[in-house]
Enzyme design. Structure first.
Site, PDB file in Angstrom:
ATOM      1  N   LYS A  41       0.839  -1.190   0.000  1.00 56.37           N
ATOM      2  CA  LYS A  41       0.000   0.000   0.000  1.00 56.37           C
ATOM      3  C   LYS A  41       0.878   1.246   0.000  1.00 56.37           C
ATOM      4  CE  LYS A  41      -4.022   1.668   2.563  1.00 56.37           C
ATOM      5  NZ  LYS A  41      -4.818   1.459   3.770  1.00 56.37           N
ATOM      6  N   SER A 127      -8.991   7.865   7.413  1.00 54.36           N
ATOM      7  CA  SER A 127      -7.732   8.508   7.021  1.00 54.36           C
ATOM      8  C   SER A 127      -7.752   8.849   5.534  1.00 54.36           C
ATOM      9  CB  SER A 127      -6.551   7.590   7.339  1.00 54.36           C
ATOM     10  OG  SER A 127      -6.396   7.468   8.723  1.00 54.36           O
TER      11      SER A 127
END
Length: 159
Positions: A41, A127
């Protein structure tokens, strides 16, 4: 000593995360914030930066420890003798996924998961959403601690 862990990627930590950590901190003697390393990621902040931000914004609690982890969360728990995972739930969709994870974790190791309903003020937050709004110049000052706002502004200003 009663221990629990609050896991996540925290990229970046926001007020919704802090609400869950603060509540766990009042219930447990020691709370670990386990910052997930996910090499597949693309993160905005490096793992060391996230750990530093979390340590600084949780310092007032006095019983919060921040560490990184990769692999199975239950292994992190076993290594530190942590019997409980504390997770915030924003919506029913969170529950569907988190229940499966809780059952798997318990089946693998006996670690229990406690679900804490998110404060309605933060129920929409993630987030990813915080980063998206910040990227486009939106006001996120009410969504993150000042230290995180400063780090986001600096990081996104360099893009």
């Amino acid at each position: 000593m009663r221990r629990a862990v609050c896991p996540g990627s925290f990229d970046p930590i926001h007020n919704g995360h802090l609400d869950i950590i603060a509540r766990a901190s009042s219930l447990y003697d020691e709370v670990y914030v386990a910052v997930m390393i996910n090499r597949s990621k693309k993160s905005l902040f490096e793992i060391e930066e996230r750990i530093d931000l979390i340590r600084r914004v949780t310092a007032e609690y006095g019983n919060v420890r921040v560490e990184s982890f990769h692999g199975l969360l239950v292994d992190f728990c076993k290594q530190r003798e942590i019997p409980a995972i504390v997770k915030g739930l924003r919506a029913v969709s969170d529950f569907d996924y988190e229940l499966q994870m809780a059952q798997m974790n318990n089946g693998l190791s006996g670690v229990e998961t406690l679900f804490v309903p998110t404060n309605p003020t933060y129920s929409f937050m993630s987030s990813s959403l915080v980063k998206e709004v910040a990227t486009w110049g939106g006001d996120i000052s009410h969504l993150v601690p000042p230290l995180v706002l400063e780090a986001l502004t600096e990081r996104l200003g360099n893009r």
